[in-house]
Design a protein around this motif. Structure first.
Motif, PDB file in Angstrom:
ATOM      1  N   LEU A 160      33.820  52.636  54.764  1.00 34.58           N
ATOM      2  CA  LEU A 160      32.919  53.326  55.432  1.00 34.58           C
ATOM      3  C   LEU A 160      33.408  54.770  55.661  1.00 34.58           C
ATOM      4  CD1 LEU A 160      31.682  51.080  58.381  1.00 34.58           C
ATOM      5  CD2 LEU A 160      30.488  51.905  56.535  1.00 34.58           C
ATOM      6  N   ASP A 161      34.617  55.000  55.748  1.00 34.67           N
ATOM      7  CA  ASP A 161      35.004  56.253  55.866  1.00 34.67           C
ATOM      8  C   ASP A 161      34.201  57.236  56.839  1.00 34.67           C
ATOM      9  OD1 ASP A 161      36.937  58.530  55.735  1.00 34.67           O
ATOM     10  OD2 ASP A 161      35.627  59.487  54.248  1.00 34.67           O
ATOM     11  N   SER A 162      33.821  56.712  58.010  1.00 38.44           N
ATOM     12  CA  SER A 162      32.683  57.335  58.695  1.00 38.44           C
ATOM     13  C   SER A 162      33.219  57.234  60.223  1.00 38.44           C
ATOM     14  CB  SER A 162      31.462  56.402  58.669  1.00 38.44           C
ATOM     15  OG  SER A 162      30.416  56.723  59.432  1.00 38.44           O
ATOM     16  N   ALA A 163      33.229  58.414  60.671  1.00 36.56           N
ATOM     17  CA  ALA A 163      33.477  58.531  62.173  1.00 36.56           C
ATOM     18  C   ALA A 163      32.346  57.920  63.061  1.00 36.56           C
ATOM     19  CB  ALA A 163      33.593  60.002  62.694  1.00 36.56           C
ATOM     20  N   LEU A 164      31.077  57.970  62.732  1.00 35.92           N
ATOM     21  CA  LEU A 164      29.750  57.582  63.277  1.00 35.92           C
ATOM     22  C   LEU A 164      29.676  56.118  63.080  1.00 35.92           C
ATOM     23  CD1 LEU A 164      27.319  60.252  61.988  1.00 35.92           C
ATOM     24  CD2 LEU A 164      28.837  60.329  63.684  1.00 35.92           C
ATOM     25  N   GLY A 165      30.061  55.563  62.140  1.00 39.22           N
ATOM     26  CA  GLY A 165      29.812  54.006  61.720  1.00 39.22           C
ATOM     27  C   GLY A 165      31.068  53.133  62.040  1.00 39.22           C
ATOM     28  N   ARG A 166      32.222  53.747  62.583  1.00 38.23           N
ATOM     29  CA  ARG A 166      33.252  52.798  62.355  1.00 38.23           C
ATOM     30  C   ARG A 166      33.079  51.564  63.613  1.00 38.23           C
ATOM     31  NH1 ARG A 166      38.321  56.097  63.767  1.00 38.23           N
ATOM     32  NH2 ARG A 166      38.955  54.099  64.996  1.00 38.23           N
TER      33      ARG A 166
END
Lengths: 692, 692
Positions: free
Chosen positions: B638-644
């Motif tokens: 994901l590499d996502s701050a929003l989706g972790r």
């Protein structure tokens, strides 16, 4: 390095030949149309004057910038911003000249906030005394400023901001403090690395009269705050600031985060034109006129609406020129020995590009109308007349939402219509897309702000329904009252508009639809008392219908009242109007069952729309190149191999790849069992690893 | 450097608290659903096994890569590709293991073509002798290869390729020659900087029997060609190659241009499994079975269809988790002292995300079905049975077009639904968007290839119409014949399907609509002999309707035949099926007047769709987080701050900005009258100017 490819030419007919033919066969007068569109406020003259100044400066060359890293790109952006300011001094550019230069250079300037939100806020919110102190400092660029409102946890809901400005009655100072991580300021442009001052919006906390240890929030208020040392340029003690990092676009902008720890600012920091705190008593004075909504936000939205046309025109210029030149496949039913067909001659390409070509003009006239409404309202408000304020606010919200969506989606539709080369770096649409995709979100999220339109229309409909027989207060009121009267009259049937034969009937049908949806919303919310949030999807559609109606009616008005366009050009413009309106009507099927079918437009006419749209596209097709030429977008701004005026598409693509691509200067080691990346370097990859 | 922000926490309830509550209140079993979706081919086990290997390698860290320049990013991509190959050796990974690793690392590998198109083409198109020579060289990576077909001037129309391979009967060689600039190979992956060999597709020019100076083209043929020196890695004499430069995405791929000047290759270079040139007589042997379309192209399309679900699931995972955590505004009609509402509870947010959540599952089942059809057809074809070949080709074309559009548009819809932070670098959707936007264009442009579906269906309908009373050859034939019989029967009225009450009726209504559109197309093209190009828009809609019908029916079939999902999870899955189908139906208004209304679905039911869709979204909403959890997409991908997964959205955003952003290490000189960019450097901007 010369090689055999220097001698090669594209296959025939090449781009220049094709575009020459396209330009010859159209009866649309490019200069006449360009004057009609862009001469009124001196746009064309200004562009012609500023462009050569920029083209002389190697720093503005766009040829290789796509290869730079974020830090390099930011350095370049700053270098360009500095040069632009110096050029403005040298050439004594006016603000509009300077903005023209920024537009052509096409980098979001890290200086953007200084003369915009920073100065504007001082002008609008500062007391006379504050203004006298700060304005000269800003205008002489002795200080650099930004505007820090949005936080990590709150954007749309400004009342929910967490940063505190607590009044210390002992020292007569405010104490800025971020109680949580989500209270961090976020997104604030020009502040991450550059500004040394900022307008900081914080919850004003004052002691409750009688209980000095209990603090009450009076809501968000603006303060002017120095945040960096003027010598070292480091954040002051108690302040943490930085750039938030890479984003989708805006690569040259240092959007900031900023937090405070018990950071003291003087009483004079609070901008006090409208509200103030008595330094002796700590007592708060409320603004007299709380609805100052016409201020900078509406101004910014109106500008966004006005700008949308040029964004979409850029993409459509690229799409039309390239697809006129690009040939692929012979006509399946045609001469097997003929040329391959120009891609733009396929209806499946036309259906994507031609309605967008029509949309550029719709956006143009609506942008002008939006500006006029803004100016009028502003003048009235300054004379103390608030009559049209709500209308203007609703109009700017609805149009900001619809127009930025049309432009943003339109750019991507154009890009995909370019086929493979639309994915390449020569399209000129990559940075445009990356930067413009901020617009559906900033200055009021496109889905959220449509509530403001719906609330306004429900209020208007409520008023109309309550006294449908009194004199109408304005145009909307007249339309709404007529609708209400017709509705309650037993034997009246709403008119069906003959949209295929009558251009004005198209306007009426769109107005009728928006009115009917407004009545629906009124019925649900006011009469049936439905929950607001349950209605949101319906309210969004209402706003969209209302804004589409404005686009259609301003387009119609503009052509109806114009006296300068000559016959042939005018004919094509009317076809563009029809294409925009009927294409929109065809694609609004999601509510067609409810409105178009039952009332405004006959079933028979609706069934004819796809064929009519295809016919209109075929009529406009021969003029497509001249129509985009009329937007007069210089090659320098387009920065597009595919869209360049002279049509040398393939020569330019090849030049960018073969002569300008720095990657081709590096020879790589392809063997996977060897760690070395650059052949002969001996570097086992540690250099690149160190950057992670 | 430690500072006061280290101690700050987000406001409450924070992300972990919110997600814990979301996970608690749903009755959907994440592991059960994950097993149902992803266990069949060992996907979950493989992901769990490969992921830790990657996480141990600092080179795969994604934390700072967005800051790199194109050349640096390419170096990193190559370093990673090399490391991945070495890890594959070390851990004895199978091909699927290796592909799993590539998927998780999420860089387009510059080695991509070696084991795909390069090896596949040798396998499929080379003679036994050629295979015996080349295959070991490729599999041992002694040579690196690419596939060079597309040219600067031609992509879709392969027959229009310009590169020539002229037979020289004197020396018994082929002469590769680019007669024009547009004949340059273009887009060929892995070739720009890395490959030393390539499959080169060129027009086979042979002397006309009897007139040896006159050459005739036998169409495009593949040749295997060494293009770079094995020692110096420089292009051979007479060959010009390079990387085409920055693109929208695929930053780690060296897409190539390549031209030849009278470049001689031996007779053995022409891949001669199907066609060949006699070296003594220069006489051409045609392929026996020209319709070898089932080959690599269909394989690639089927894979793209199958992969689409994971792309969309990534975006939906981010969107659901973040909008469940993000709060903005209190309920307008609710408790003024309550918490702000989770953004996902607004219907205007749900209407963008929830149908896409449903779409992930629709894409999943269709992806499985597509794979099964591909495998079956391939087996049949290898046994000499070509019965289902055309069906499979049509299905893969239509689904490639529709599914990549759903996924590509869906990613962007999710991104915009994230509000401001969706424009930031912490969304995890930037590179995903940039890379995936190639898919609507590659392997057959999404608008162009729908013609292949339409042509197939018109052919089927023609056959059905000509003998509607004979036994049906297959499912489509049966459906078409039934339609034709009903149409010609005087007193039969097509059934109206009860789509609100009956799940199977939804399938029927979609099939009925596709069939009716197929009949329309047959009528226009075959009976009325309309020009093919004039019909293109209609044919595109037919393909879309047909593919939507497949998505709906495979979703229905999968749930109907499943025996493993437990009651509660199953109930939610059925609601997702309904949401996908009814949302699609509602938004296909552009043809609703023609088909849904008149025949397949009643006007009353159509009017209920918006309310039903909103109701279904409300039913699914409590399970949204568990549903996306079921896709088991690791944070690493994901590499996502929003989706972790843990919901620490704001902590991660702040960490990326404050601790990982290299721009914050640089102090700038903000004064515009000074040319210096980096404060104290004394550099007047010449360093950055030198990179332009």
């Amino acid at each position: 390095m010369p090689d055999f490819t220097d001698r090669l030419r594209p296959s025939q007919p090449d781009g220049p030949t094709t575009l020459a033919r396209e330009r010859e066969r159209s009866s649309v007068s490019v200069n006449e149309l360009a004057q009609h569109l862009l001469s009124a406020d001196g746009f064309l003259e200004r562009q012609a004057r500023v462009l050569p100044v920029l083209q002389r400066e190697p720093l503005f060359s766009k040829e290789k910038q796509q290869n730079l890293s974020r830090p390099e790109r930011f350095k370049l952006g700053l270098a360009r911003a500095k040069l632009l300011r110096r050029l403005a001094d040298k050439h004594a550019w006016s603000t509009v000249d300077y903005k023209m230069a920024e537009y052509l250079v096409d980098d979001v300037s890290p200086y953007l906030l200084q003369m915009e939100m920073f100065l504007t806020t001082i002008r609008e919110q500062a007391s006379e005394e504050q203004r006298a102190y700060w304005q000269p400092l800003i205008e002489s660029w002795k200080i650099y400023g930004a505007y820090a409102q949005t936080e990590l946890g709150h954007g749309s809901n400004v009342r929910g901001l967490e940063l505190e400005a607590r009044w210390d009655s002992r020292t007569k100072e405010f104490v800025l403090h971020s109680p949580t991580l989500t209270a961090s300021k976020w997104w604030n442009g020009s502040l991450g690395r550059l500004a040394n001052h900022a307008i900081v919006v914080a919850q004003l906390l004052l002691p409750e009269p009688g209980s000095p240890d209990k603090f009450v929030s009076h809501g968000p208020h603006p303060f002017i705050v120095q945040v960096r040392d003027m010598k070292t340029h480091q954040p002051l003690n108690g302040v943490v600031i930085g750039d938030i990092g890479p984003k989708y676009g805006y690569i040259t902008m240092d959007n900031a985060y900023m937090l405070f720890e018990n950071f003291r600012i003087p009483h004079s920091a609070m901008l006090s034109r409208y509200s103030s705190v008595n330094p002796d008593t700590g007592i708060y004075t409320k603004p007299e006129q709380p609805a100052l909504v016409y201020g900078s936000l509406t101004y910014v939205r109106a500008n966004i609406v006005h700008h949308a046309r040029l964004v979409l025109a850029r993409a459509v210029t690229v799409a039309v020129r390239y697809t006129a030149i690009r040939r692929q496949f012979k006509d399946r039913d045609g001469d097997k020995k003929g040329l391959e067909m120009a891609v733009l001659d396929y209806p499946t390409v036309q259906i994507r590009i031609m309605p967008l070509l029509a949309t550029t003009f719709a956006l143009h006239y609506t942008g002008l109308a939006m500006r006029a409404v803004y100016e009028n309202t502003r003048n009235e408000v300054e004379q103390g007349n608030f009559r049209t304020l709500a209308h203007m606010h609703s109009m700017s919200s609805g149009l900001k939402s619809l127009c930025t969506m049309l432009a943003a989606d339109g750019v991507e539709t154009c890009r995909r219509a370019l086929g493979g080369h639309g994915f390449g770096g020569g399209s000129g649409l990559i940075q445009l897309n990356n930067d413009y995709l901020s617009k559906p979100t900033v200055e009021g999220d496109n889905w959220m702000i449509t509530q403001q339109v719906a609330a306004y229309l429900i209020k208007k409909m409520t008023a109309a329904a309550e006294s449908s027989n009194t004199a109408a207060a304005d145009e909307t009121d007249a339309r709404f009252k007529e609708f209400v009267r017709a509705r309650s009259s037993a034997n009246s049937r709403p008119a069906q508009y003959n949209v295929l034969e009558n251009d004005q009937a198209i306007v009426k049908s769109f107005e009728h639809r928006a009115t009917a949806l407004a009545y629906d919303a009124y019925e649900q919310r006011i009469l049936k008392k439905k929950n607001w949030n349950e209605l949101l999807i319906q309210l969004h559609k209402l706003s969209r219908a209302q804004s589409q109606s404005i686009l259609v009616s301003t387009f119609f008005e503009a052509l109806s009242t114009d006296k300068n366009l000559s016959g042939s050009t005018k004919t094509v413009m009317w076809n563009l109007y029809r294409l925009f309106a009927l294409y929109t009507m065809e694609n609004e099927g999601f509510e067609s069952r409810k409105v178009f079918r039952c009332n405004a437009v006959s079933q028979a006419d609706l069934s004819c729309l796809p064929a009519r749209v295809q016919d209109l596209m075929a009529r406009i097709r021969p003029h497509a190149v001249n129509l985009v030429d009329s937007w007069k977008i210089p090659d320098y701004l387009l920065d597009s191999a595919l869209g360049r005026y002279d049509g040398r598409v393939y020569e330019d693509l090849y030049n960018r790849a073969h002569r300008l691509n720095p990657l081709n200067k590096i020879t790589f080691n392809p063997n996977y069992w060897e760690e070395e990346i650059v052949k002969g370097s001996g570097d086992n990859g540690s250099t690149i690893l160190s950057k992670l």
